[in-house]
Design an enzyme around this catalytic site. Structure first.
Site, PDB file in Angstrom:
ATOM      1  N   SER A 194       0.823  -1.204   0.000  1.00 21.91           N
ATOM      2  CA  SER A 194       0.000   0.000   0.000  1.00 21.91           C
ATOM      3  C   SER A 194       0.867   1.268   0.000  1.00 21.91           C
ATOM      4  O   SER A 194       1.583   1.527  -0.962  1.00 21.91           O
ATOM      5  CB  SER A 194      -0.957  -0.057   1.194  1.00 21.91           C
ATOM      6  OG  SER A 194      -1.963   0.920   1.103  1.00 21.91           O
ATOM      7  N   HIS A 213      -7.591  -5.726   0.554  1.00 24.97           N
ATOM      8  CA  HIS A 213      -6.386  -4.943   0.860  1.00 24.97           C
ATOM      9  C   HIS A 213      -5.667  -5.435   2.114  1.00 24.97           C
ATOM     10  O   HIS A 213      -4.436  -5.476   2.158  1.00 24.97           O
ATOM     11  CB  HIS A 213      -6.768  -3.472   1.035  1.00 24.97           C
ATOM     12  CG  HIS A 213      -5.642  -2.518   0.831  1.00 24.97           C
ATOM     13  ND1 HIS A 213      -5.056  -2.299  -0.392  1.00 24.97           N
ATOM     14  CD2 HIS A 213      -4.976  -1.707   1.707  1.00 24.97           C
ATOM     15  CE1 HIS A 213      -4.096  -1.399  -0.275  1.00 24.97           C
ATOM     16  NE2 HIS A 213      -4.009  -1.027   0.988  1.00 24.97           N
TER      17      HIS A 213
END
Length: 413
Positions: free
Chosen positions: A182, A387
């Site tokens: 990320s 995620h």
């Protein structure tokens, strides 16, 4: 004025505060996750600092301090398997609101830092400015708003290069493997495009859930926050609201017993996480929540979140938008410059999930088209992979980490 600053900070972090309060879970539950017979991860691991956590499981751990060009003092954690020294160096860089603990939470036999150490890698875990392990500066105190005047641009421009240089200087290696998740990928792309000389110091960039373009971001929680972007900017300008959600262990005591550790069906904590990152109940062991929320949030600057919100609205990978007048003063143009991804010449492998709300396939594919040395873009073989699954999924070792390690080995042949 101090009261106004406090009120502003509480307002800005209200969504995340609610999430954390609800998600602490029950302490003291042990659960099996590792392929190692009889191995159990203890939810009390959420209370341990990284050095304590690593040494608890029999790995060698070191803590290193370094300074950036602009005076921030960062902490690095080094993890090695006893008897397996001097291997290829690898730097792991965490995401927004996180820390070096990201790579350790699910324990030996599963967590990426331990798996790499078991393979003989010399594992270094970075900590970006402002998180719980990097809250110092040569001249500024974290209680001062000036400490928090940075976004992920500065992390990529200063923190990651300083970290790479420190590691290479201390190990005698010329290059290293890089793994980012990320924001750890965002910072890398900032570095490689604004300080392109660092491309030569990278064996391979392994990008997990890469974030650069965010025009298709679909997290309802974060979409809600982008609606208040102007308000956030005003608060930053007037009150100087700097820190967003520091690490506060007391939240676990407040939230104790709220979320069941044995089910995702009626688990408010799990469903709020799904709203943030994507829905994948089969990959979430709710017993991991006490560990996750023992380490996260680890602290960040509000400006980091504002910068990402700007990316969502602009659909561009660009520098921080200060507004028309200030942009002219800083950049010489009314709009922020875009990062030149054609300068990212280091070899890149990207790993992405179909159900990732924050690094959507559309945005990842757009990034792929911009990178001149993309080796491959790998879709994780789980249609619901989200995620957070890149860090805590039940099957993350087999679905992701083993292919990553195999891809790293191939790059070194």
């Amino acid at each position: 004025m101090k009261q106004n600053v406090s009120n502003g900070r509480n307002y800005l972090s209200s969504v995340w505060f609610m999430l954390v309060l609800l998600a602490a879970g029950t302490h003291g539950t042990a659960f099996a996750r590792s392929d190692k017979p009889g191995f159990q991860v203890d939810s009390e691991d959420g209370r341990l600092a990284v050095p304590e956590l690593v040494s608890k499981y029999g790995y060698d751990v070191e803590e290193h301090s370094l300074n950036t060009e602009d005076g921030y003092r960062l902490t690095l954690h080094r993890v090695q398997s006893p008897g397996r020294k001097n291997g290829t160096v690898v730097l792991l860089m965490h995401g927004l609101l996180c820390s070096s603990a990201d790579w350790l939470m699910i324990g030996p036999g599963n967590a990426l830092a331990y798996l790499l150490a078991d393979q003989g890698y010399d594992v270094w875990l970075g900590n970006a400015r402002g998180n719980r392990y990097s809250r110092n500066h040569d001249t500024i105190n974290p209680d001062e708003n000036s400490f928090w005047k940075f976004s992920w641009h500065e992390i990529g421009r200063y923190d990651i290069p300083a970290t790479i240089d420190y590691i290479l200087d201390n190990t005698g290696h010329r290059r290293l493997q890089y793994i980012g998740h990320s924001q750890g990928t965002t910072g890398f792309f900032v570095m490689a495009s604004t300080r392109p000389e660092y491309n030569d110091k990278i064996i391979q960039m392994n990008a997990l859930a890469p974030v650069a373009f965010m025009g298709h971001m679909k997290s309802p929680l974060l979409r809600f926050m982008t609606k208040f972007l102007k308000t956030l900017d005003i608060l930053l300008a007037i009150f100087g609201v700097g820190e967003f959600m520091p690490n506060q262990p007391i939240l676990h005591e407040i939230a104790k017993h709220i979320c069941p550790p044995d089910s995702t069906v009626n688990n408010v904590c799990a469903h709020l996480l799904f709203l943030l990152s994507g829905y994948n109940p089969s990959q979430l062991d709710p017993s991991i929540l006490p560990i996750l929320f023992g380490h996260t949030p680890a602290g960040s600057a509000t400006k980091q979140l504002v910068h990402y919100a700007q990316e969502v609205l602009s659909n561009r990978f660009e520098m921080y938008d200060y507004g028309t007048l200030k942009n002219v003063l800083i950049y010489g143009s009314t709009t922020p410059p875009e990062y030149d991804l054609s300068l990212v010449t280091a070899p890149v492998i990207m790993y992405y999930g179909l159900n990732d709300f924050l690094a959507t396939p559309e945005d990842v594919n757009r990034l792929a088209e911009k990178l001149p040395n993309l080796k491959k873009s790998v879709l994780v073989k789980d249609d619901l992979f989200n995620h957070l699954d890149f860090l805590i999924a039940n099957d993350v070792r087999h679905l992701l980490y083993e292919p990553v390690i195999e891809g790293m080995a191939s790059a070194e042949v």
